[in-house]
Design a protein around this motif. Sequence first.
Motif, PDB file in Angstrom:
ATOM      1  N   GLN A   4       0.831  -1.207   0.000  1.00 43.02           N
ATOM      2  CA  GLN A   4       0.000   0.000   0.000  1.00 43.02           C
ATOM      3  C   GLN A   4       0.864   1.254   0.000  1.00 43.02           C
ATOM      4  OE1 GLN A   4      -3.822  -0.530   0.162  1.00 43.02           O
ATOM      5  NE2 GLN A   4      -2.554  -1.971  -0.944  1.00 43.02           N
ATOM      6  N   VAL A   5       1.505   1.531  -1.127  1.00 44.41           N
ATOM      7  CA  VAL A   5       2.374   2.686  -1.253  1.00 44.41           C
ATOM      8  C   VAL A   5       1.587   3.818  -1.897  1.00 44.41           C
ATOM      9  CG1 VAL A   5       4.472   3.622  -2.271  1.00 44.41           C
ATOM     10  CG2 VAL A   5       4.426   1.258  -1.446  1.00 44.41           C
ATOM     11  N   ILE A   6       1.493   4.943  -1.208  1.00 45.35           N
ATOM     12  CA  ILE A   6       0.771   6.096  -1.721  1.00 45.35           C
ATOM     13  C   ILE A   6       1.670   6.883  -2.665  1.00 45.35           C
ATOM     14  CG2 ILE A   6      -0.530   8.157  -1.078  1.00 45.35           C
ATOM     15  CD1 ILE A   6      -1.703   5.667   0.090  1.00 45.35           C
ATOM     16  N   ASP A   7       1.127   7.287  -3.805  1.00 47.78           N
ATOM     17  CA  ASP A   7       1.850   8.144  -4.736  1.00 47.78           C
ATOM     18  C   ASP A   7       1.763   9.579  -4.225  1.00 47.78           C
ATOM     19  OD1 ASP A   7       2.980   9.492  -6.820  1.00 47.78           O
ATOM     20  OD2 ASP A   7       1.389   9.064  -8.263  1.00 47.78           O
ATOM     21  N   LEU A   8       2.723   9.956  -3.368  1.00 49.38           N
ATOM     22  CA  LEU A   8       2.682  11.274  -2.751  1.00 49.38           C
ATOM     23  C   LEU A   8       2.715  12.398  -3.773  1.00 49.38           C
ATOM     24  CD1 LEU A   8       5.075  10.724   0.273  1.00 49.38           C
ATOM     25  CD2 LEU A   8       2.596  10.668   0.267  1.00 49.38           C
ATOM     26  N   GLU A   9       3.538  12.242  -4.790  1.00 51.07           N
ATOM     27  CA  GLU A   9       3.659  13.304  -5.776  1.00 51.07           C
ATOM     28  C   GLU A   9       2.382  13.453  -6.592  1.00 51.07           C
ATOM     29  OE1 GLU A   9       6.049  15.325  -5.773  1.00 51.07           O
ATOM     30  OE2 GLU A   9       7.278  14.241  -4.326  1.00 51.07           O
ATOM     31  N   GLY A  10       1.590  12.375  -6.678  1.00 56.13           N
ATOM     32  CA  GLY A  10       0.391  12.421  -7.506  1.00 56.13           C
ATOM     33  C   GLY A  10      -0.849  12.869  -6.780  1.00 56.13           C
ATOM     34  N   VAL A  25       2.733   5.837   8.081  1.00 58.99           N
ATOM     35  CA  VAL A  25       2.121   5.013   9.126  1.00 58.99           C
ATOM     36  C   VAL A  25       0.927   4.245   8.566  1.00 58.99           C
ATOM     37  CG1 VAL A  25       0.919   5.055  11.349  1.00 58.99           C
ATOM     38  CG2 VAL A  25       2.897   6.541  10.975  1.00 58.99           C
ATOM     39  N   LEU A  26       0.078   4.925   7.804  1.00 61.82           N
ATOM     40  CA  LEU A  26      -1.101   4.269   7.252  1.00 61.82           C
ATOM     41  C   LEU A  26      -0.728   3.188   6.250  1.00 61.82           C
ATOM     42  CD1 LEU A  26      -3.531   7.292   6.712  1.00 61.82           C
ATOM     43  CD2 LEU A  26      -3.416   5.717   8.653  1.00 61.82           C
ATOM     44  N   SER A  27       0.301   3.434   5.465  1.00 58.30           N
ATOM     45  CA  SER A  27       0.738   2.434   4.486  1.00 58.30           C
ATOM     46  C   SER A  27       1.196   1.156   5.179  1.00 58.30           C
ATOM     47  CB  SER A  27       1.870   2.997   3.620  1.00 58.30           C
ATOM     48  OG  SER A  27       1.408   4.055   2.812  1.00 58.30           O
ATOM     49  N   ARG A  28       1.962   1.316   6.258  1.00 58.21           N
ATOM     50  CA  ARG A  28       2.415   0.122   7.002  1.00 58.21           C
ATOM     51  C   ARG A  28       1.246  -0.606   7.643  1.00 58.21           C
ATOM     52  NH1 ARG A  28       6.578   3.773   8.485  1.00 58.21           N
ATOM     53  NH2 ARG A  28       5.586   4.139  10.492  1.00 58.21           N
ATOM     54  N   GLU A  29       0.273   0.135   8.144  1.00 63.03           N
ATOM     55  CA  GLU A  29      -0.890  -0.490   8.769  1.00 63.03           C
ATOM     56  C   GLU A  29      -1.702  -1.268   7.731  1.00 63.03           C
ATOM     57  OE1 GLU A  29      -4.001  -1.778  11.126  1.00 63.03           O
ATOM     58  OE2 GLU A  29      -1.956  -1.148  11.628  1.00 63.03           O
ATOM     59  N   LEU A  30      -1.874  -0.718   6.545  1.00 58.45           N
ATOM     60  CA  LEU A  30      -2.627  -1.408   5.504  1.00 58.45           C
ATOM     61  C   LEU A  30      -1.868  -2.615   4.978  1.00 58.45           C
ATOM     62  CD1 LEU A  30      -4.140   1.675   3.681  1.00 58.45           C
ATOM     63  CD2 LEU A  30      -5.383  -0.055   4.991  1.00 58.45           C
ATOM     64  N   ALA A  35      -1.818  -8.478   4.787  1.00 58.00           N
ATOM     65  CA  ALA A  35      -1.110  -9.736   5.046  1.00 58.00           C
ATOM     66  C   ALA A  35      -1.962 -10.673   5.898  1.00 58.00           C
ATOM     67  CB  ALA A  35       0.220  -9.449   5.743  1.00 58.00           C
ATOM     68  N   ASP A  36      -2.764 -10.097   6.802  1.00 56.23           N
ATOM     69  CA  ASP A  36      -3.593 -10.908   7.697  1.00 56.23           C
ATOM     70  C   ASP A  36      -4.834 -11.459   7.013  1.00 56.23           C
ATOM     71  OD1 ASP A  36      -1.826 -10.541   9.752  1.00 56.23           O
ATOM     72  OD2 ASP A  36      -2.983  -8.975  10.755  1.00 56.23           O
ATOM     73  N   VAL A  37      -5.374 -10.721   6.028  1.00 55.68           N
ATOM     74  CA  VAL A  37      -6.652 -11.118   5.417  1.00 55.68           C
ATOM     75  C   VAL A  37      -6.491 -11.591   3.977  1.00 55.68           C
ATOM     76  CG1 VAL A  37      -7.924  -9.534   6.903  1.00 55.68           C
ATOM     77  CG2 VAL A  37      -7.173  -8.776   4.636  1.00 55.68           C
ATOM     78  N   ASP A  38      -5.263 -11.811   3.580  1.00 55.40           N
ATOM     79  CA  ASP A  38      -4.984 -12.337   2.237  1.00 55.40           C
ATOM     80  C   ASP A  38      -5.505 -11.412   1.144  1.00 55.40           C
ATOM     81  OD1 ASP A  38      -3.922 -14.155   0.424  1.00 55.40           O
ATOM     82  OD2 ASP A  38      -5.744 -15.368   0.346  1.00 55.40           O
ATOM     83  N   GLY A  39      -5.278 -10.115   1.324  1.00 49.15           N
ATOM     84  CA  GLY A  39      -5.551  -9.160   0.250  1.00 49.15           C
ATOM     85  C   GLY A  39      -6.945  -8.595   0.168  1.00 49.15           C
ATOM     86  N   ARG A  40      -7.854  -8.923   1.098  1.00 49.82           N
ATOM     87  CA  ARG A  40      -9.214  -8.374   1.031  1.00 49.82           C
ATOM     88  C   ARG A  40      -9.202  -6.874   1.317  1.00 49.82           C
ATOM     89  NH1 ARG A  40     -12.714  -7.680   5.117  1.00 49.82           N
ATOM     90  NH2 ARG A  40     -11.613  -9.159   6.496  1.00 49.82           N
TER      91      ARG A  40
END
Length: 264
Positions: A4-10, A25-30, A35-40
Amino acid sequence: MSSQVIDLEGEGGVASGRAAVVWSVLSRELDRYLADVDGRSARIIDVGGGSGAFAVPLARLGHDVTVVDPSASALASLAQRAEEAEVEHRINALQADMDELADVVPAESADLVLCHSVLESVDDPEVALEALASVVVEGGAVSLLVANRVAMVLAKTLSGQFRAAERILHDRDGTNGSDDVMRHRYETATLTALVGSAGLVTEQVHGVGVVDDYLPIAVSGRDADSPADLMDLERTVAARVPFRDIASRLHLLARKPIQRRSIR
């Protein structure tokens, strides 16, 4: 979905050192969630999310976002922005105040709740935190962004407003009297205590605007480093004490514990 990498420049205003700290922080949390829910897709509630500065990028990552905001004009801007990004099918807008959250959002219906720059204006922060805790699932996370009392004391002092700095320092809610535009400011200790009283467990605290907001109005010239260098410095000091605790805002990520249930 992958990382879950946010395109900051975009994302326009997102590409600042301040916002980059929150997005990291949000990217790491997502990533942890996926990883826990297999991509849902995650179910995200953005309280006070306005025109979608966070909601639209999150929807572009494939998540379902409900924005709760009292402003009809902000929600209209959200709809336009979501349509332009072609993610309107992933965004649900609800016009409601913070104190109506439990009435418009089902209990334990979100994997991640955002509440950014809202707790400064609520009547009762404890009641507000309880409402946020009620709508997140066990094991889910709550992201809070609040104004920092310490930073305002420093800002008033540096501008020569010593009496105002004294009032903010000693006021129970960290305000400068009845004319203050904010009803509450927080410190790391008071914020974590508030979060704990709602049954949430603080996992991370970062300063937002540690160096960015203390810079002179213009930093330029041949000797000035690039904005990317400033962003790197902001990220580096965001979690380090004492730098973290003088930031203009504090970002806290808390989790709702999973309750152990007895087997009969």
